[in-house]
Scaffold this active site. Structure first.
Site, PDB file in Angstrom:
ATOM      1  N   LYS A 110     -24.715 -25.623  -6.811  1.00  0.00           N
ATOM      2  CA  LYS A 110     -25.991 -26.178  -6.372  1.00  0.00           C
ATOM      3  C   LYS A 110     -26.756 -26.846  -7.514  1.00  0.00           C
ATOM      4  O   LYS A 110     -27.603 -27.708  -7.266  1.00  0.00           O
ATOM      5  CB  LYS A 110     -26.820 -25.106  -5.691  1.00  0.00           C
ATOM      6  CG  LYS A 110     -26.166 -24.679  -4.374  1.00  0.00           C
ATOM      7  CD  LYS A 110     -26.957 -23.654  -3.613  1.00  0.00           C
ATOM      8  CE  LYS A 110     -26.325 -23.343  -2.279  1.00  0.00           C
ATOM      9  NZ  LYS A 110     -25.201 -22.390  -2.377  1.00  0.00           N
TER      10      LYS A 110
HETATM   11  C1  LIG Z   1     -24.329 -22.208  -1.375  1.00  0.00           C
HETATM   12  C2  LIG Z   1     -22.982 -21.774  -1.738  1.00  0.00           C
HETATM   13  C3  LIG Z   1     -21.894 -22.003  -0.898  1.00  0.00           C
HETATM   14  C4  LIG Z   1     -22.041 -22.631   0.462  1.00  0.00           C
HETATM   15  O1  LIG Z   1     -22.449 -23.956   0.373  1.00  0.00           O
HETATM   16  P1  LIG Z   1     -22.993 -24.715   1.654  1.00  0.00           P
HETATM   17  O2  LIG Z   1     -23.456 -26.030   1.179  1.00  0.00           O
HETATM   18  O3  LIG Z   1     -24.095 -23.874   2.171  1.00  0.00           O
HETATM   19  O4  LIG Z   1     -21.892 -24.795   2.590  1.00  0.00           O
HETATM   20  C5  LIG Z   1     -20.642 -21.615  -1.345  1.00  0.00           C
HETATM   21  N1  LIG Z   1     -20.467 -21.013  -2.531  1.00  0.00           N
HETATM   22  C6  LIG Z   1     -21.490 -20.772  -3.362  1.00  0.00           C
HETATM   23  C7  LIG Z   1     -21.223 -20.109  -4.651  1.00  0.00           C
HETATM   24  C8  LIG Z   1     -22.772 -21.162  -2.996  1.00  0.00           C
HETATM   25  O5  LIG Z   1     -23.790 -20.930  -3.836  1.00  0.00           O
END
Ligand SMILES: *Cc1c(COP(=O)(O)O)cnc(C)c1O
Length: 463
Positions: A110
């Protein structure tokens, strides 16, 4: 490039309006009015770019009202916080390629979008002499990455709701040890979906939203999706340097449908990929949707991959828009049905369409732990539990083409799961250990939208 809502009542927004609006004012999600198509020559030209230059090129297709020099500067600043020269390196391990998305400040994918979004928000706010109060719900990684994206930034406050006791200890530390004056952590008694429902409800109160200049940083913000499109191209080019195969396939561990939706758009732009592998944990609403057209709510399970412990996938509506060929009335009707009954059942004809875009499988905790362990014994490489869900899925249902598995977090973020799989193999990571002794700041509250609104009103700066 102009932006419109999946629900049809908002149209003709500029990029900057779309960034600042977050959730569309008609309750829908913002999407670009067209998807730029890359020619063979453009793909060829892009294939030699480093991450920053590629990000600049791709984002500039969508951010057409942002001066080139400013965009360049924002991209450079955002990715300077990453601790790897390639930003998102691709490494071959065993018979898959791992796209490492965890070299940002909070060690999860993210950061790729939120470092950029934080800088972009500050840029627009200073330009327009405005204030912004960001409200977000997190199952762990979004919150810490959002906070890292805007801590100490001018004209911005951030309020992050997370489910008390349901994020990993490292995630909690990464959030609550940020004690900048503009950061407000709120631990609620409830699940992530409760937190997300509160945030949605607050945003649907237009008067409150306006009065307190609320904005979002959750994956509903278009920039989140946009910045993530970049690394699908980047990974494709790196793999193509090593194989003669024209197509690759991506396996994406998912919860909110954000990351995988960015890949889907990359495909629509002309990236030569097979259909995407959608990997869920036991919270399998999305894999049920793909496999049987059954998008229906179930209870949230607490798993070893907590950032995917989600039932209501906030980006799903964007895909619905394309599934219904841009028929916004059909989107409104489907989302209305979902709100009322907790489910949408898709007929066979649409299921066939969905199958052209995705393959899906749900991977349970035991399979996840076994995957971490077997992959380590095979390659010496440690997968975080989210990544392991995607790697397992790739092994189960992947096509016979180069497979790129998105590594969405560093394993050190989830020591509990790693320890379960491989006792004492996880070495402490200095960036995390440093947090243990820092002072923390967090408010614990009941999941009551009125009380939380009051807290926000009390602590936000009006524009
Ligand atoms: C947020 C997250 C996901 C899922 O991502 P999405 O965009 O919600 O599908 C998967 N793995 C990790 C480590 C995350 O932080």
């Amino acid at each position: 490039m102009k932006y419109c809502s999946t629900r049809g009542q908002v149209r003709n927004l500029s990029f900057s309006d779309a960034v600042m609006m977050g959730l569309a004012s008609d309750g829908g999600l913002l999407i670009p009015e067209q998807i730029p198509q890359l020619s063979q020559q453009q793909l060829e030209a892009f294939s030699h770019l480093n991450y920053r230059d590629l990000a600049y090129e791709i984002i500039s297709l969508y951010a057409t009202d942002l001066p080139a020099a400013d965009l360049r500067n924002l991209v450079d600043t955002s990715y300077a916080s990453f601790n790897h020269v390639d930003i998102t390196p691709v490494v071959k391990q065993g018979n898959v390629y791992i796209l490492e998305l965890f070299h940002g400040p909070t060690l999860a994918f993210k950061d790729v979008a939120l470092q950029f979004l934080g800088n972009l928000f500050e840029y627009y706010l200073i330009r327009d002499n405005k204030k912004l109060n960001i409200i977000g719900a997190t199952s762990g990684d979004t919150g810490s990455a959002a906070i890292a994206g805007v801590r100490g930034k001018k004209n911005i406050n951030i309020f992050i709701l997370f489910p008390f006791g349901r994020v990993s200890s490292v995630q909690e530390m990464q959030m609550t040890t940020v004690t900048d004056d503009n950061v407000f952590n709120i631990a609620i008694d409830g699940t992530f979906d409760d937190a997300q429902a509160i945030v949605k409800e607050i945003f649907n109160d237009q008067q409150f939203k306006q009065a307190y200049a609320l904005g979002s940083i959750n994956s509903i913000n278009w920039v989140r999706v946009l910045a993530q499109i970049v690394y699908y191209f980047y990974a494709y080019f790196r793999v193509r340097e090593q194989t003669t195969c024209e197509q690759v396939q991506f396996s994406v561990p998912t919860g909110n449908f954000g990351d995988i939706f960015a890949g889907y758009l990359a495909g629509k732009m002309g990236l030569p990929t097979r259909r995407f592998i959608l990997a869920t944990n036991a919270n399998n609403i999305l894999s049920r949707f793909v496999n049987s057209g059954d998008y229906s709510l179930a209870d949230v399970h607490h798993s070893f991959s907590p950032s995917m412990d989600i039932q209501v996938a906030s980006n799903f509506e964007r895909y619905l828009y394309y599934l219904y060929d841009g028929d916004t009335e059909a989107v409104v009707a489907a989302m209305g049905r979902f709100k009322k009954t907790g489910k949408i059942i898709f007929p066979m004809a649409l299921q066939a369409k969905i199958h052209q875009d995705f393959l899906a499988v749900s991977v349970d905790d035991q399979q996840t732990i076994e995957q971490i362990s077997s992959f380590y014994h095979h390659t010496g490489y440690l997968l975080d539990p989210h990544t392991a869900v995607g790697v397992k899925a790739a092994g189960l249902i992947g096509d016979n083409v180069p497979l790129v598995c998105l590594a969405t977090a560093h394993p050190a973020k989830f020591p509990e799961a790693i320890d379960k799989a491989l006792k004492d193999k996880m070495l402490p990571l200095e960036t995390i250990e440093r947090l243990r002794d820092l002072p923390r700041r967090c408010e614990r509250m009941v999941a009551d939208v009125k009380k939380i609104k009051k807290h926000i009103a009390l602590n936000s700066s009006k524009s």
